[in-house]
Write a protein that holds these residues in place. Structure first.
Motif, PDB file in Angstrom:
ATOM      1  N   LYS A 101      -9.531 -10.801  -2.237  1.00  0.00           N
ATOM      2  CA  LYS A 101      -8.822 -11.877  -1.528  1.00  0.00           C
ATOM      3  C   LYS A 101      -7.618 -11.179  -0.902  1.00  0.00           C
ATOM      4  N   PHE A 102      -7.576 -11.158   0.420  1.00  0.00           N
ATOM      5  CA  PHE A 102      -6.518 -10.410   1.088  1.00  0.00           C
ATOM      6  C   PHE A 102      -5.235 -11.221   1.193  1.00  0.00           C
ATOM      7  N   THR A 103      -4.148 -10.590   0.874  1.00  0.00           N
ATOM      8  CA  THR A 103      -2.853 -11.259   0.916  1.00  0.00           C
ATOM      9  C   THR A 103      -2.274 -11.188   2.323  1.00  0.00           C
ATOM     10  N   ASN A 104      -1.370 -12.099   2.579  1.00  0.00           N
ATOM     11  CA  ASN A 104      -0.730 -12.192   3.886  1.00  0.00           C
ATOM     12  C   ASN A 104       0.772 -12.227   3.630  1.00  0.00           C
ATOM     13  N   LEU A 155       0.798  -1.236   0.000  1.00  0.00           N
ATOM     14  CA  LEU A 155       0.000   0.000   0.000  1.00  0.00           C
ATOM     15  C   LEU A 155       0.827   1.281   0.000  1.00  0.00           C
ATOM     16  N   HIS A 156       2.019   1.264  -0.562  1.00  0.00           N
ATOM     17  CA  HIS A 156       2.633   2.542  -0.899  1.00  0.00           C
ATOM     18  C   HIS A 156       1.946   3.045  -2.168  1.00  0.00           C
ATOM     19  N   ASN A 193     -11.680  -9.648  -9.608  1.00  0.00           N
ATOM     20  CA  ASN A 193     -11.028 -10.230  -8.435  1.00  0.00           C
ATOM     21  C   ASN A 193      -9.793  -9.416  -8.081  1.00  0.00           C
ATOM     22  N   ILE A 194      -9.735  -8.951  -6.849  1.00  0.00           N
ATOM     23  CA  ILE A 194      -8.614  -8.122  -6.419  1.00  0.00           C
ATOM     24  C   ILE A 194      -7.877  -8.828  -5.284  1.00  0.00           C
ATOM     25  N   PHE A 195      -6.589  -8.983  -5.456  1.00  0.00           N
ATOM     26  CA  PHE A 195      -5.723  -9.638  -4.463  1.00  0.00           C
ATOM     27  C   PHE A 195      -4.831  -8.558  -3.887  1.00  0.00           C
ATOM     28  N   CYS A 196      -4.988  -8.285  -2.594  1.00  0.00           N
ATOM     29  CA  CYS A 196      -4.331  -7.098  -2.039  1.00  0.00           C
ATOM     30  C   CYS A 196      -4.294  -7.141  -0.518  1.00  0.00           C
ATOM     31  N   PRO A 197      -3.505  -6.253   0.095  1.00  0.00           N
ATOM     32  CA  PRO A 197      -3.570  -6.132   1.558  1.00  0.00           C
ATOM     33  C   PRO A 197      -4.962  -5.661   1.977  1.00  0.00           C
ATOM     34  N   ALA A 198      -5.410  -6.118   3.135  1.00  0.00           N
ATOM     35  CA  ALA A 198      -6.805  -5.907   3.554  1.00  0.00           C
ATOM     36  C   ALA A 198      -7.197  -4.425   3.620  1.00  0.00           C
TER      37      ALA A 198
END
Lengths: 304, 304
Positions: free
Chosen positions: A117-120, A63-64, A88-93
């Motif tokens: 879909k939140f990444t870890n 998220l910069h 579909n978006i794969f990203c930090p929550a």
């Protein structure tokens, strides 16, 4: 199967003239996958004929702002242009909160489905698995939670040895089973092992996207033997101290990662705005890994 | 005194190739005032040599994305480029929340002061008054709270009539008072009225920015006699119904506003993405108000 990447942005933190913040469009079997989406990505897409309606998957590394600021504009334009299929978006929550507040205050309703879909960033994980590709996160070490992405082509079916199949007059309805690896028993009872009738398909190709990170050994195994490795190279190695301080990689280090991980080819990008020309970065990387190329806006790399 | 506007973006809702969303940079006496800040504005600034460090005031008309999405990126770049002087932002109140959440999740701290002044779309208000200019909001009628902005040059001091001043041998220390309108009493006691020694400065020039709105009579008085009027003209008049539905103005209507308000010159902009070329919009407006020009990225208009 088509497998190529178009560079939409190659700049770090601040854009400079002719260099946009990070974004890439992957074409895998004629479906587009957007990787990072810095400010102005939709304008870059217009410039390089990347059609938003062909994108069903978007991956945001962290998220910069230089990696996600273009997303809300792209989502809004998709709405205005009548999109009706899911995205579909794969990203930090936290990105969802950023998007939602802007949709709210701009009084915008997305009439298509958005699946997050939140990444870890703590552990590698398969986050997508479809007919063409699997995508894994690559935990990176940046100043905030950040993941890279590993795109692995699905293994194709085996190929029939045409002459053999014709010689034995194998009926066409058996072809599908043969391609999947089945043996063949002829009407006379004779068994033909599959590997006498088919050949294996080529090894699945991989595209690895590593941005932004300190270089390190912990992801070498995971990205091993990449067909094409994109690695950030924000600085020249004479700014190593600054690279360490800001959790970035130098061109030399990116090339060392390519060597250690046995990449077939390397693209470097995410260049600091201080570099008005990029020759030195390229030369530095090539001194260690000759198969290096520069991420330049509009350039298309086949993954082969 | 310099008074000119550079068009950075002329597109409505969705950008198209070569047209960016709304943004304009006003140069008033060598200080820059940014009006709206759509996605990619900082890239446009790089392209047209508008220096971010010379901007101290930013005005956002409303919270549709095509008018504000570039702000967070610009603020971040100002930080990364070492800005240390205050920045003043005039905008709807909710924008602060949008900015703050992004600063939080991108772990960005702005080390320069940001002063927000929230606009109120219900009534005209003077929101800035400095040595060079006053700025008033113009309440508009869009689908959400929206204001235009009226920039009015400060009245300059009177000009000395050189021959008269020399003839009377008036000491230089009186000049400032004369320019401000004072009379002069000579050593012999004779009184000279100010208007025999000075001439009035020219009428203050005004720049009016009207975006986005239904056209109407309620703001005609306020924008009367504009030296330069920018008015949105999203559609051709054959799409009047759509313009009404979306609370926008047609090129014909924008020209009518210029006529009614006695503008000296008109710029139309905020063009719908459906118009690949702009000739028809220009022709339509000129049929009513010949002194019309198109907002084109990079074009600079002197306000004179």
């Amino acid at each position: 199967m088509k497998f190529e990447v178009t560079i939409l942005g190659s700049s770090s933190a601040t854009p400079i003239f002719n260099r946009n913040p990070s974004a890439q469009a992957l074409n895998i079997n004629e479906r587009l996958y957007l990787v990072d989406c810095g400010e102005g990505t939709q304008q870059q897409m217009l410039k390089f004929d990347i059609k938003a309606r062909r994108i069903d998957h978007i991956f945001i590394s962290h998220l910069h702002g230089d990696h996600y600021l273009g997303l809300i504009g792209l989502l809004s334009s998709m709405q205005l242009n009548g999109r009706d299929k899911p995205l579909n978006i794969f990203c930090p929550a936290n990105l969802k909160e950023i998007i939602d507040i802007q949709l709210k205050f701009s009084e915008t309703t997305l009439e298509y489905e958005v699946n997050y879909k939140f990444t870890n960033a703590a552990a590698a994980e398969v986050i997508l698995d479809n007919a063409d590709v699997t995508v894994e996160t690559i935990p990176l070490d940046h100043r905030m939670a950040c993941t890279g992405f590993l795109f692995r082509e699905k293994k194709r079916m085996r190929k029939l040895i045409k002459e053999k199949v014709e010689e034995l007059k194998i009926p066409v309805e058996y072809f599908s089973a043969l391609k999947k690896g089945a043996d063949y028993t002829a009407p006379n009872g004779k068994l033909y092992k599959n590997d006498t009738l088919t050949i294996d398909s080529s090894e699945p190709k991989t595209y690895v996207y590593c941005s932004d990170t300190l270089p390190g050994d912990w992801y070498i195994d995971q990205i091993k033997n990449a067909t094409l490795l994109y690695h950030e190279a924000t600085f020249l190695n004479n700014m190593l101290e600054r690279a360490i301080e800001t959790h970035h990689t130098t061109a030399l280090q990116a090339a060392e990662i390519a060597v250690k991980s046995n990449a077939k080819k390397l693209i470097i990008g995410h260049f600091s705005a201080r570099y008005k020309t990029l020759n030195e970065l390229l030369d530095e990387a090539r001194s260690v890994f000759p198969g290096t190329e520069l991420a330049i806006e509009g350039r298309v790399f086949e993954i082969e």
